[in-house]
Design a protein around this motif. Structure first.
Motif, PDB file in Angstrom:
ATOM      1  N   VAL A 221       6.766   9.745   1.035  1.00 13.37           N
ATOM      2  CA  VAL A 221       7.465   8.826   1.864  1.00 13.37           C
ATOM      3  C   VAL A 221       7.401   9.257   3.318  1.00 13.37           C
ATOM      4  N   GLY A 222       7.609  10.590   3.540  1.00  9.25           N
ATOM      5  CA  GLY A 222       7.627  10.884   4.822  1.00  9.25           C
ATOM      6  C   GLY A 222       6.394  10.649   5.487  1.00  9.25           C
TER       7      GLY A 222
ATOM      8  N   SER B 175       4.404  -1.208  -6.625  1.00 11.25           N
ATOM      9  CA  SER B 175       4.849  -0.531  -7.693  1.00 11.25           C
ATOM     10  C   SER B 175       4.245  -0.914  -9.196  1.00 11.25           C
ATOM     11  N   ALA B 176       4.074  -2.198  -9.313  1.00  5.81           N
ATOM     12  CA  ALA B 176       3.406  -2.580 -10.546  1.00  5.81           C
ATOM     13  C   ALA B 176       1.955  -2.346 -10.628  1.00  5.81           C
ATOM     14  N   ILE B 177       1.282  -2.330  -9.228  1.00  6.15           N
ATOM     15  CA  ILE B 177      -0.223  -2.156  -9.188  1.00  6.15           C
ATOM     16  C   ILE B 177      -0.472  -0.453  -9.562  1.00  6.15           C
ATOM     17  N   ALA B 178       0.292   0.343  -8.963  1.00  3.80           N
ATOM     18  CA  ALA B 178       0.261   1.585  -9.326  1.00  3.80           C
ATOM     19  C   ALA B 178       0.535   1.972 -10.817  1.00  3.80           C
ATOM     20  N   ALA B 179       1.571   1.376 -11.183  1.00  8.11           N
ATOM     21  CA  ALA B 179       1.997   1.591 -12.828  1.00  8.11           C
ATOM     22  C   ALA B 179       0.795   1.034 -13.841  1.00  8.11           C
ATOM     23  N   ILE B 180       0.379   0.107 -13.286  1.00  6.36           N
ATOM     24  CA  ILE B 180      -0.714  -0.538 -14.208  1.00  6.36           C
ATOM     25  C   ILE B 180      -1.971   0.211 -14.084  1.00  6.36           C
ATOM     26  N   VAL B 181      -2.431   0.634 -13.066  1.00  8.35           N
ATOM     27  CA  VAL B 181      -3.802   1.445 -12.723  1.00  8.35           C
ATOM     28  C   VAL B 181      -3.534   2.876 -13.385  1.00  8.35           C
ATOM     29  N   TYR B 182      -2.560   3.471 -13.186  1.00  9.23           N
ATOM     30  CA  TYR B 182      -2.415   4.774 -13.614  1.00  9.23           C
ATOM     31  C   TYR B 182      -2.308   4.696 -15.042  1.00  9.23           C
ATOM     32  N   SER B 183      -1.491   3.811 -15.630  1.00 11.08           N
ATOM     33  CA  SER B 183      -1.365   3.734 -17.185  1.00 11.08           C
ATOM     34  C   SER B 183      -2.811   3.472 -17.741  1.00 11.08           C
TER      35      SER B 183
ATOM     36  N   VAL C  75       0.839  -1.108   0.045  1.00 13.64           N
ATOM     37  CA  VAL C  75       0.100  -0.063  -0.030  1.00 13.64           C
ATOM     38  C   VAL C  75       0.993   0.890   0.069  1.00 13.64           C
ATOM     39  N   MET C  76       1.898   1.430   0.855  1.00 12.83           N
ATOM     40  CA  MET C  76       2.608   2.468   0.812  1.00 12.83           C
ATOM     41  C   MET C  76       3.501   2.765  -0.486  1.00 12.83           C
ATOM     42  N   THR C  77       3.999   1.619  -0.925  1.00 13.68           N
ATOM     43  CA  THR C  77       4.685   1.803  -2.171  1.00 13.68           C
ATOM     44  C   THR C  77       3.817   2.261  -3.314  1.00 13.68           C
ATOM     45  N   PHE C  78       2.701   1.711  -3.165  1.00 15.01           N
ATOM     46  CA  PHE C  78       1.335   1.865  -4.354  1.00 15.01           C
ATOM     47  C   PHE C  78       1.261   3.612  -4.349  1.00 15.01           C
ATOM     48  N   GLY C  79       1.403   4.244  -2.891  1.00 12.85           N
ATOM     49  CA  GLY C  79       1.093   5.352  -2.929  1.00 12.85           C
ATOM     50  C   GLY C  79       2.241   6.295  -3.490  1.00 12.85           C
ATOM     51  N   LEU C  80       3.405   5.718  -3.278  1.00 12.14           N
ATOM     52  CA  LEU C  80       4.756   6.487  -3.891  1.00 12.14           C
ATOM     53  C   LEU C  80       4.728   6.547  -5.116  1.00 12.14           C
ATOM     54  N   VAL C  81       4.543   5.250  -5.829  1.00  5.87           N
ATOM     55  CA  VAL C  81       4.456   5.149  -7.244  1.00  5.87           C
ATOM     56  C   VAL C  81       3.626   5.848  -7.970  1.00  5.87           C
TER      57      VAL C  81
END
Length: 250
Positions: free
Chosen positions: A181-182, A225-233, A148-154
């Motif tokens: 990140v903070g 990261s993969a989920i964020a990239a796929i969702v946004y794209s 979840v945290m990395t999803f938010g970051l990416v």
């Protein structure tokens, strides 16, 4: 979704790729030295006492400030990824080749290891503590936290730095990335350390040679990261405006 570009091994030896790799190494060194160093300073000031809310805030601020700088100084050379998970998200979205991604991953991990070695030497041998799970936190709890945290970051990286429609908001990308990140450290730091960055976890693990549950800090960030990239794209970058961007563009 764009196709993942494999690239050629010869790409790694090109001058611009080598410069980008060096930029990622230096940015990661800057980030880890400040972030890990803030934790070591807290331990010295408290004589290795228990983490306090003030210590958590200090860690969040140190990481946010350092990442803002690390992304900024690398943005025009390598794109300022400063995170293997961010590089993986760029790979999934078709914005960097696999060949260059491998170069970035090696440079990022080396930068983290060197930063931890420098910290250990400069502090007279103090321990560079590896990331670990807090009492009562299971490995799959930690994996979900990291996802979840990395999803938010990416997702933030894509919205402020990658999206062709970003416009003027692209100028605040480094500070937005540092802020998320903070904020995530404030949310997850008490549970699993809130890594969101496999290289940040790798350096202290190597120098302290502590590998307990280390896989959590790779699996969670890469999945998020993969989920964020796929969702946004898929949902926010229109096919007509999506371009195969070189890594130096973000």
């Amino acid at each position: 979704m764009p196709r993942i570009a494999v690239g050629s091994p010869a790409e790694i030896g090109q001058p611009d790729a080598l410069k980008a790799g060096l930029a990622e190494f230096i940015s990661m060194l800057i980030f880890v030295f400040a972030g890990e160093g803030s934790g070591m300073a807290f331990n010295k000031l408290t004589d290795n006492g228990s983490t306090t809310p003030a210590g958590l805030v200090a860690a969040a601020v140190a990481h946010a400030f350092a990442l803002f700088v690390a992304v900024s100084v690398g943005a025009n050379i390598s794109g300022g990824h400063v995170n293997p998970a961010v590089t993986f998200g760029a790979l999934i979205g078709g914005h960097i080749t696999l060949a260059r991604s491998v170069l970035y991953w090696v440079a990022q991990c080396l930068g983290s290891v060197v930063a931890c070695l420098l910290l250990k030497f400069a502090t007279g041998g103090l321990e560079t503590s590896a990331f670990s799970l807090s009492s009562g936190v299971g490995v799959w709890n930690a994996v979900v936290f990291e996802i979840v945290m990395t999803f938010g970051l990416v997702y933030t990286v894509y919205a402020t730095a990658v999206d062709p429609k970003k416009g003027d908001i692209g100028t605040i990308a480094p500070i937005a990335i540092g802020f998320i990140v903070g904020a995530n450290i404030l949310a997850g730091g008490a549970f699993d350390g809130a890594s969101m960055n496999p290289a940040v976890s790798f350096g202290p693990a190597v120098v302290s040679w502590t590998w307990d549950n280390h896989w959590v800090y790779w699996l969670g960030p890469f999945v998020g990261s993969a989920i964020a990239a796929i969702v946004y794209s898929l949902f926010f970058i229109a096919p007509s405006t999506h371009e195969q961007l070189p890594s130096t563009d973000f």
